[in-house]
Design a protein around this motif. Sequence first.
Motif, PDB file in Angstrom:
ATOM      1  N   ASN A 151       0.664  -1.192   0.068  1.00 56.35           N
ATOM      2  CA  ASN A 151       0.195   0.191  -0.002  1.00 56.35           C
ATOM      3  C   ASN A 151       0.768   1.147   0.066  1.00 56.35           C
ATOM      4  O   ASN A 151       0.515   2.235  -0.571  1.00 56.35           O
ATOM      5  N   ARG A 152       1.984   1.097   0.477  1.00 60.46           N
ATOM      6  CA  ARG A 152       2.911   2.357   0.513  1.00 60.46           C
ATOM      7  C   ARG A 152       3.723   2.629  -0.765  1.00 60.46           C
ATOM      8  O   ARG A 152       3.734   3.674  -0.936  1.00 60.46           O
ATOM      9  N   THR A 153       4.011   1.419  -1.321  1.00 61.07           N
ATOM     10  CA  THR A 153       4.728   1.618  -2.540  1.00 61.07           C
ATOM     11  C   THR A 153       4.113   1.825  -3.790  1.00 61.07           C
ATOM     12  O   THR A 153       4.646   2.114  -4.713  1.00 61.07           O
ATOM     13  N   GLN A 154       2.670   1.466  -3.859  1.00 61.47           N
ATOM     14  CA  GLN A 154       1.663   1.397  -4.838  1.00 61.47           C
ATOM     15  C   GLN A 154       1.774   2.546  -5.440  1.00 61.47           C
ATOM     16  O   GLN A 154       1.936   2.797  -6.950  1.00 61.47           O
ATOM     17  N   PRO A 155       1.460   3.864  -5.107  1.00 59.60           N
ATOM     18  CA  PRO A 155       1.302   5.092  -5.647  1.00 59.60           C
ATOM     19  C   PRO A 155       2.781   5.581  -6.375  1.00 59.60           C
ATOM     20  O   PRO A 155       2.903   6.000  -7.651  1.00 59.60           O
ATOM     21  N   LEU A 156       4.157   5.226  -5.727  1.00 56.62           N
ATOM     22  CA  LEU A 156       5.182   5.351  -6.271  1.00 56.62           C
ATOM     23  C   LEU A 156       5.441   4.442  -7.282  1.00 56.62           C
ATOM     24  O   LEU A 156       5.954   4.846  -8.528  1.00 56.62           O
ATOM     25  N   SER A 211      13.600   8.382  -4.803  1.00 53.61           N
ATOM     26  CA  SER A 211      12.541   7.753  -4.112  1.00 53.61           C
ATOM     27  C   SER A 211      11.926   6.736  -4.835  1.00 53.61           C
ATOM     28  O   SER A 211      11.109   5.678  -4.424  1.00 53.61           O
ATOM     29  N   LEU A 212      11.824   6.859  -6.198  1.00 54.53           N
ATOM     30  CA  LEU A 212      11.253   5.945  -7.064  1.00 54.53           C
ATOM     31  C   LEU A 212      12.124   4.975  -7.606  1.00 54.53           C
ATOM     32  O   LEU A 212      11.585   4.181  -8.240  1.00 54.53           O
ATOM     33  N   ASN A 213      13.428   4.771  -7.232  1.00 58.19           N
ATOM     34  CA  ASN A 213      14.033   3.726  -7.512  1.00 58.19           C
ATOM     35  C   ASN A 213      13.823   2.361  -6.449  1.00 58.19           C
ATOM     36  O   ASN A 213      14.406   2.523  -5.504  1.00 58.19           O
ATOM     37  N   LEU A 214      12.473   1.821  -6.554  1.00 58.16           N
ATOM     38  CA  LEU A 214      11.958   1.156  -5.556  1.00 58.16           C
ATOM     39  C   LEU A 214      12.493  -0.505  -5.985  1.00 58.16           C
ATOM     40  O   LEU A 214      12.765  -0.752  -7.316  1.00 58.16           O
ATOM     41  N   ASN A 215      12.457  -1.309  -5.156  1.00 58.80           N
ATOM     42  CA  ASN A 215      12.789  -2.553  -5.098  1.00 58.80           C
ATOM     43  C   ASN A 215      11.517  -3.285  -4.601  1.00 58.80           C
ATOM     44  O   ASN A 215      11.016  -3.032  -3.649  1.00 58.80           O
TER      45      ASN A 215
END
Length: 231
Positions: A151-156, A211-215
């Motif tokens: 839920n936290r990473t979905q928007p990003l 912050s958009l460099n997500l794993n």
Amino acid sequence: MGKIRYNQHENWSEMRRRGRNPNPILVEGKHEAIISEDVWESVQQLMKRKSSISPRTFNGEYLLTGLICCPKCGAAMVASRTKSKQKNGEHVIRMYYSCGNFRSKGSSVCSANSIRKQDAEDYVIKRLKQVLSEEKILQSIINKMNETLKNRTQPLQQELSHITGQVEQIEVKKKRYLELYEHGQFEKTFFLDGCRSFKLNLINSIPKSPSLNLNSGKITLHSSHMSEYIL
């Protein structure tokens, strides 16, 4: 004291009041002293004693501060200590968790509702061992953690997907632009202006925030890892 100080500051144009001179000029004045020199010295000694920091009497940790709540008002329990003197003259410090409202606002709001620090922490650690030894319960905790992470990473992730699409569109247009230039359909100056425009659009499409460099990592549980969770 009946004295006058000169040259209290140095480099005033740059430092202003921060540029204190450790050795100002001190001379006798002609005016009547407001206080005597003895009173001045006494006050300076008193200020010096009060400015010293008392040594810490406890260097440990209250592991449950803010995590356990008062059974009466629901406020967070905070660190509390009492010091008593035994018959043999030895001082004993006892550590507790007490109601935060009581500690900050007094008995008109709530009671202390204190619990011994060691008793509370031993009980919580014992319960954690019991919970973490049950694979089903531990798996349920991990599932909730994964859901929260999602839920936290979905928007990003959505924003990252949108930016990736924009970059791909720019690359396609740039490739097509190059093909037209190679076939002689564009002048060189027009082609260079177009390349600069593509470059600018590409830069604007990429966010400055890292912050958009997500794993897309996910917490998993294996039976071989169970022993690592048991304290």
